[in-house]
Design an enzyme around this catalytic site. Structure first.
Site, PDB file in Angstrom:
ATOM      1  CB  SER A 102       2.141   3.005  13.571  1.00  0.00           C
ATOM      2  OG  SER A 102       0.857   2.680  13.211  1.00  0.00           O
ATOM      3  CB  SER A 103      -1.066   7.459  14.791  1.00  0.00           C
ATOM      4  OG  SER A 103      -1.918   5.954  15.040  1.00  0.00           O
ATOM      5  CB  CYS A 104      -0.140   1.920  17.081  1.00  0.00           C
ATOM      6  SG  CYS A 104       0.704   0.951  15.702  1.00  0.00           S
ATOM      7  CD1 TRP A 161     -16.438  -6.796  12.847  1.00  0.00           C
ATOM      8  CD2 TRP A 161     -13.644  -6.517  13.206  1.00  0.00           C
ATOM      9  NE1 TRP A 161     -15.935  -8.071  12.150  1.00  0.00           N
ATOM     10  CE2 TRP A 161     -14.574  -8.103  12.220  1.00  0.00           C
ATOM     11  CE3 TRP A 161     -12.155  -6.392  13.019  1.00  0.00           C
ATOM     12  CZ2 TRP A 161     -13.099  -8.698  11.215  1.00  0.00           C
ATOM     13  CZ3 TRP A 161     -11.541  -7.057  12.336  1.00  0.00           C
ATOM     14  CH2 TRP A 161     -12.219  -8.112  11.766  1.00  0.00           C
ATOM     15  CG  LEU A 169      -1.990   0.990   1.644  1.00  0.00           C
ATOM     16  CD1 LEU A 169      -2.637   1.399   0.754  1.00  0.00           C
ATOM     17  CD2 LEU A 169      -2.333   1.497   3.072  1.00  0.00           C
ATOM     18  CE  LYS A 189       6.314  -0.063  11.842  1.00  0.00           C
ATOM     19  NZ  LYS A 189       6.766   0.059  10.149  1.00  0.00           N
ATOM     20  CG  HIS A 240      -5.033  -1.354   8.907  1.00  0.00           C
ATOM     21  ND1 HIS A 240      -4.220  -1.825   7.844  1.00  0.00           N
ATOM     22  CD2 HIS A 240      -4.492  -0.949   9.935  1.00  0.00           C
ATOM     23  CE1 HIS A 240      -2.968  -1.785   8.773  1.00  0.00           C
ATOM     24  NE2 HIS A 240      -3.529  -1.041  10.195  1.00  0.00           N
ATOM     25  CE1 TYR A 277       3.248  -2.742  11.983  1.00  0.00           C
ATOM     26  CE2 TYR A 277       1.738  -0.770  13.631  1.00  0.00           C
ATOM     27  CZ  TYR A 277       2.777  -1.395  12.650  1.00  0.00           C
ATOM     28  OH  TYR A 277       3.180  -0.676  10.909  1.00  0.00           O
ATOM     29  CG  ASN A 317      -5.430   4.364  11.240  1.00  0.00           C
ATOM     30  OD1 ASN A 317      -4.304   4.832  12.471  1.00  0.00           O
ATOM     31  ND2 ASN A 317      -5.961   3.438  11.638  1.00  0.00           N
ATOM     32  CG  LEU A 318      -1.257   5.181   5.974  1.00  0.00           C
ATOM     33  CD1 LEU A 318      -0.021   4.250   5.746  1.00  0.00           C
ATOM     34  CD2 LEU A 318      -0.717   6.446   5.907  1.00  0.00           C
TER      35      LEU A 318
END
Ligand code: GFB
Length: 308
Positions: free
Chosen positions: A108-110, A203, A15, A141, A180, A137, A166-167
C-alpha cells in the site's frame, strides 16, 4: 503465466481480488484456486498449509487483507496488524514450501513515511516515521514486503511486491464507518440527494491530497507484472496524479447530482497530507493507468446505485 496454470487469488471476492478475477478471465486464464473466508480462514496456519499441500497452485496473488479507511485503521489497530501479519505470513511461507513459481504481494502507499518527498519513489521505504493513523497496518505491509525479499534471498523464490495507491471501484466497502473516502462520499452524496438534504459532510479539512486508481487498472497492472516483472524490489502502481479531498468531493457531488452544500467535520482526522506515488518505474516497463478519475467515479457511482 500459461493460460492453464493454476492461479490462487487470495481474497477473490474483495475490491481488488474481484477485479483481478475479471482481468485474468478476460485474458483467458481459467484454472483457479479460490476459497471464501468461510471455507478457509487465512489466519489459521495449519489450514493454509493443508490447502496448499492439497491444491498446489503454480502462482499466487495475495490480495486478501484486513483493510479499511482512516477511521477503521485508527479505531482497530490491533486487528489491522494481527490479521495482516498472520495471513501474509501463512501464505508466503506455504507458497515457498509448496514450490509456487511466483507470488505477488500487495502492499500500500501508506508504507512510505508520512512526510516523504512527493511523488514518492520506491526507495523512500523506511526513510522516516509513518502516519500514526495507519502505522500498524503499514508495519504489517512492510513486514510482508521484507518477508518476500528474505525468502527470495534465502530460498531463491520469485516473490514480487507491488504498492498500489488509494483504490476504488465496484465491490468496494460502502459502510460509512469502515470505508475509504471514495465509497464514503459516493454514499453520502447519494443519500443526501435522496433525502433532499441541505448539506453532506466531508471528514477533516478537505485539504489532504490523494491519488486514486480505478481497481480494474490495478488488476491489469498486476497481471502485467506477473508476466513481466521478476525483481524483489517493490514497484509502485498509480496514476501519477492527485486531487484534494475537496476536489474529489466536488466531483462526486456533481456526478451524483446533489445540489446542497459541502460541510466539513473537523473532529475527524486528515491523515497524511499527501501521498502521490512516483510511477516512472512501472511506466518505463510499458504500463500506465487508463481510466480517468471522472470516468472511474461515474462507473463506481453506477455500480453502487445498482448494488446498494
Ligand atoms: O480514504 P481514507 O479513509 O484513507 O481517507 P487514507 C482519505 C482522506 O479523506 C482523509 C478524508 O483525509 C479523510 O479525513 N475523508 C473525508 C474521508 N470524508 C471522508 C469520509 O467520509 N470517509 C473517509 N474514510 N475519509 C488509508 C489508510 O488512509 O488509506 C489505509 O488508513 C490504507 O491504511 C488506505 O493505506 C489506502 O488515505 O487517509
Amino acid at each position: 503465466m500459461n493460460k492453464t496454470d493454476k492461479i490462487y487469488v487470495a481474497g477473490h471476492t474483495g475490491l481488488v481480488g474481484s477485479a483481478i478475477m475479471r482481468s485474468l478471465r478476460a485474458q483467458g486464464y481459467s484454472n483457479f484456486m479460490l476459497h471464501t473466508i468461510e471455507e478457509l480462514d487465512l489466519t489459521r496456519q495449519a489450514a493454509v498449509e493443508e490447502m496448499f499441500k492439497q491444491e498446489r497452485p503454480d502462482y499466487v496473488i495475495l490480495a486478501a487483507a484486513k483493510v479499511g479507511g482512516i477511521h477503521a485503521n485508527d479505531t482497530y489497530p490491533a486487528d489491522f496488524i494481527y490479521i495482516n501479519l498472520q495471513l501474509e505470513s501463512n501464505i508466503i511461507h506455504s507458497a515457498y514450501r509448496n514450490g509456487v513459481k511466483k507470488l505477488c504481494f500487495l502492499g500500500s502507499s501508506c508504507i512510505y513515511p508520512k512526510f516523504a518527498p512527493q511523488p514518492m519513489k520506491e526507495d523512500y521505504l523506511l526513510e522516516g516515521k509513518l502516519e500514526p493513523t495507519n502505522e500498524p497496518y503499514a508495519i504489517a505491509k512492510i513486514a510482508g514486503i521484507k518477508m518476500c525479499q528474505a525468502f527470495n534471498r534465502q530460498y531463491g523464490t520469485k516473490f514480487i511486491s507491488v504498492m498500489p495507491t488509494n483504490l476504488y471501484g465496484p465491490h468496494d466497502n460502502f459502510d460509512l464507518q469502515s470505508s475509504h473516502v471514495m465509497p464514503a462520499l459516493i454514499r453520502k452524496f447519494v443519500d443526501a440527494r435522496t433525502a433532499a438534504a441541505a448539506s453532506a459532510t466531508v471528514w477533516g479539512s478537505g485539504s489532504p491530497k490523494r491519488e486514486f486508481l480505478f481497481v480494474d487498472d490495478l488488476a491489469d497492472a498486476i497481471v502485467f507484472l506477473m508476466n513481466h516483472y521478476d525483481d524483489g524490489e517493490i514497484i509502485n502502481i498509480g496514476t501519477g496524479q492527485d486531487v484534494t479531498i475537496l476536489e474529489l468531493a466536488a466531483m462526486i457531488k456533481e456526478e451524483v447530482g446533489f445540489i446542497g452544500t459541502i460541510e466539513f467535520d473537523s473532529s475527524k482526522p486528515d491523515g497524511t497530507p499527501r501521498k502521490l506515488l512516483d510511477v516512472s518505474k512501472i511506466n518505463a516497463l510499458g504500463w500506465s493507468a487508463k481510466t480517468p478519475l471522472r470516468e472511474g467515479v461515474q462507473k463506481t457511482i453506477q455500480w453502487y446505485l445498482e448494488n446498494k
